[in-house]
Design a protein around this motif. Structure first.
Motif, PDB file in Angstrom:
ATOM      1  N   LYS B  69      29.910  34.385  43.130  1.00 41.19           N
ATOM      2  CA  LYS B  69      30.926  34.386  42.071  1.00 41.19           C
ATOM      3  C   LYS B  69      31.822  33.157  42.208  1.00 41.19           C
ATOM      4  O   LYS B  69      32.138  32.746  43.333  1.00 41.19           O
ATOM      5  N   ASN B 257      36.058  32.639  29.129  1.00 42.21           N
ATOM      6  CA  ASN B 257      36.525  33.806  29.870  1.00 42.21           C
ATOM      7  C   ASN B 257      35.360  34.308  30.720  1.00 42.21           C
ATOM      8  O   ASN B 257      34.392  34.859  30.194  1.00 42.21           O
ATOM      9  N   THR B 258      35.417  34.089  32.034  1.00 41.14           N
ATOM     10  CA  THR B 258      34.254  34.425  32.868  1.00 41.14           C
ATOM     11  C   THR B 258      34.148  35.922  33.155  1.00 41.14           C
ATOM     12  O   THR B 258      33.113  36.376  33.597  1.00 41.14           O
ATOM     13  N   THR B 259      35.235  36.663  32.906  1.00 40.36           N
ATOM     14  CA  THR B 259      35.126  38.120  33.095  1.00 40.36           C
ATOM     15  C   THR B 259      34.503  38.788  31.874  1.00 40.36           C
ATOM     16  O   THR B 259      34.170  39.953  31.907  1.00 40.36           O
ATOM     17  N   GLN B 260      34.383  38.036  30.774  1.00 38.94           N
ATOM     18  CA  GLN B 260      33.710  38.592  29.574  1.00 38.94           C
ATOM     19  C   GLN B 260      32.452  37.785  29.293  1.00 38.94           C
ATOM     20  O   GLN B 260      32.299  37.186  28.219  1.00 38.94           O
ATOM     21  N   GLN B 261      31.619  37.663  30.281  1.00 39.68           N
ATOM     22  CA  GLN B 261      30.321  36.989  30.156  1.00 39.68           C
ATOM     23  C   GLN B 261      30.437  35.597  29.546  1.00 39.68           C
ATOM     24  O   GLN B 261      29.702  35.226  28.637  1.00 39.68           O
ATOM     25  N   TYR B 262      31.368  34.845  30.070  1.00 38.80           N
ATOM     26  CA  TYR B 262      31.572  33.442  29.683  1.00 38.80           C
ATOM     27  C   TYR B 262      31.793  33.264  28.169  1.00 38.80           C
ATOM     28  O   TYR B 262      31.317  32.305  27.567  1.00 38.80           O
ATOM     29  N   ALA B 263      32.501  34.234  27.566  1.00 37.69           N
ATOM     30  CA  ALA B 263      32.817  34.103  26.137  1.00 37.69           C
ATOM     31  C   ALA B 263      33.768  32.912  25.965  1.00 37.69           C
ATOM     32  O   ALA B 263      34.728  32.777  26.717  1.00 37.69           O
ATOM     33  N   TRP B 264      33.515  32.057  24.987  1.00 33.52           N
ATOM     34  CA  TRP B 264      34.395  30.892  24.835  1.00 33.52           C
ATOM     35  C   TRP B 264      35.689  31.277  24.135  1.00 33.52           C
ATOM     36  O   TRP B 264      35.701  32.111  23.245  1.00 33.52           O
TER      37      TRP B 264
END
Lengths: 118, 398
Positions: B69, B257-264
């Motif tokens: 991680k 946002n890496t806690t939301q599957q790398y959502a931009w």
């Protein structure tokens, strides 16, 4: 800031032809700043410009010294390099880029490269 | 003494206002030095700056924990071109690059990770930056470069004397005289040759006339001259980065946002064309596109013009920015949930002047009108008086 000596280096160069004048050039790379001198035996032949060393007969048994002082002035890199070329007419014999990475910005490197003609 | 009292009194009164005088990153149209840090509005405590491929691999690997991680609160800045030695790059080419070379020399990537403690989310920012045109060196660089070349030549001549020691030069005095004769022949300036003479006279008695001892003396002289000329090298290193003429620069960055599957969450693109009339006069035109994908989605395109003037004790800046924006605001009415879409035009005008009171204290006055494109904002007229105080300012070497 430190003054660093490049490890003592010796090379060999013998001209191929008898009647072509040999010219020694020096190139300071990595965008850095520097100055150099070229000695043939104990004769100072070049100061920050190419040196005409003479023809084969005048070189045999002698040693060319290339002496340079290079300063790391760029913020982007700490690499310092020196390249020496022996020109025999259009034919170039290039002595490797002598590369060294200095620890800190504004460090200086002293190069003393010997090229034997024997 | 009285002047000093009033300076401190003014500082005490105005200090609380100083924070207000700082412009936020959102309002600055100029290209950020590290786009990835800017897009996250975060300056990492530890920034890794690898200078070789090996360092880069080590830094990237150390950015992950044993479970694979990404670690938080890290920054990385990397210029691919400078990861290896460039022995064919001359200083002349470095200082006057064509567009291709300017791109290679200036291309840099940045990345940063940060934990948003308010939302409990981990963020990753990644960005790039490069120049296509890099102006020309300023005139004073040539003068300082000539001085440094002379200094380096003096050092080369001392090294040459080391080579000649035992062959042509048999005594300490001969070595000293040979260097001084060469200084005269090569027209090395009298200040440098004077430094050499002074230092040689100070230490010559500490050595003997053996070849090894003479070489030691010459090495000692090189070190002493290096110590005396540190400021010259620092000055040149600083002047190398002051340009005049036309500079064209581009940058881009994206936040995830890496806690939301790398959502931009954010994207930013910058382009700046600057014209440096001189070291102290700059005109610039900039364009910027920003897109933020959060509860309130917002995109805006800005065009800005600025003039900066730097005096010995004062700085003046005038700027104007035009903004076209698109907003998507979530609205809840009773049980109904929908998005309200809005677009429009706004502008910002600002003038700022700062005056240096003392070495590390300056007074700033900003006047103008800010953008009014955000929901719940007023017309945005502002006038701010503030004080900047630098605790650890870098020394300026002239």
């Amino acid at each position: 800031m430190a003054l660093i000596s490049y490890p003592p280096t010796e090379e060999q160069f013998l001209p191929v032809t008898d009647d072509t004048e040999i010219i020694c050039t020096v190139f300071i790379g990595n965008g850095q700043s520097g100055s150099y001198t070229i000695l043939l035996g104990d004769q100072l032949l070049g100061v920050n410009q190419p040196a005409r060393l003479g023809k084969k007969a005048a070189l045999i048994g002698k040693t060319t010294h290339v002496i340079a002082q290079v300063t790391d002035v760029l913020q982007e890199t700490n690499w310092v390099s020196l390249t020496i070329s022996m020109w025999e007419g259009a034919s170039e014999t290039r002595f490797r880029p002598y590369n060294i990475e200095v620890p800190n910005q504004n460090d200086e490197v002293e190069f003393i490269i010997q090229i034997h003609h024997s | 003494m009285r002047n000093r009292f009033w300076n401190y009194a003014l500082f005490g009164i105005l200090f609380p206002l100083s924070c207000l005088a700082q412009e936020s990153g959102e309002q600055q149209i100029t290209i950020p030095s590290s786009p990835a840090f800017s897009i996250l509005s975060f300056e990492p405590a530890a920034v890794m700056k690898p200078s070789s491929n090996k360092d880069l691999a080590t830094d990237v690997l150390s950015a992950f924990d044993p479970q694979g991680k990404l670690l938080m609160n890290l920054g990385l800045e990397c210029s691919p071109y400078w990861l290896a030695s460039r022995p064919t790059l001359s200083q002349k080419e470095y200082l006057n690059p064509d567009p291709g070379q300017a791109f290679l020399q200036s291309l840099s990537f940045s990345a940063a990770t940060v934990r948003d403690s308010a939302k409990g989310a981990n963020k990753l920012g990644a960005g790039f930056r490069f120049r296509i045109l890099n102006g020309q060196p300023i005139d004073s660089l040539a003068i300082v470069q000539k001085e440094l070349t002379q200094y380096e030549l003096l050092q080369s001549l001392i090294s040459t004397a080391k080579v000649l020691t035992g062959v042509q030069l048999k005594t300490r005095q001969q070595a000293q005289d040979w260097v001084l004769t060469q200084c005269s022949t090569q027209q090395i300036n009298s200040m440098l040759s004077g430094q050499f003479r002074e230092e040689a006279e100070a230490i010559i008695q500490n050595f003997q006339d053996q070849p090894q001892d003479i070489r030691k003396m010459l090495d000692e002289l090189k070190l002493r001259l290096m110590t005396r000329n540190q400021a010259l090298k620092k000055n040149l290193s600083r002047l190398l980065y002051q340009r005049k003429g036309f500079v064209l620069e581009f940058a881009g960055a994206s936040g995830f946002n890496t806690t939301q599957q790398y959502a931009w969450e954010k994207i930013g693109l910058w382009a700046t064309a600057s014209y440096y009339v001189s070291r102290s006069d700059l005109f610039s035109a900039s364009a910027r596109y920003m897109n933020r994908n959060s509860d309130t989605a917002k995109a805006h395109f800005d065009l800005g013009f600025a003039y900066l003037k730097e005096g010995s004790r004062y700085n003046l800046s005038l700027e104007g920015m035009l903004r076209w924006y698109w907003l998507q605001v979530p609205v809840i009415q009773g049980t109904e949930h929908f998005y309200k879409k809005e677009n429009g035009f706004s502008y910002r005008l600002a003038a700022q002047v700062s005056y240096l009171l003392m070495k590390d204290i300056s007074v700033n006055l900003s006047l103008g009108k800010d953008f009014d494109d955000e929901p719940l904002t007023s017309s945005g007229f502002f006038s701010i008086l503030g004080v900047n105080y630098s605790l650890f300012a870098r020394p300026i070497i002239e």
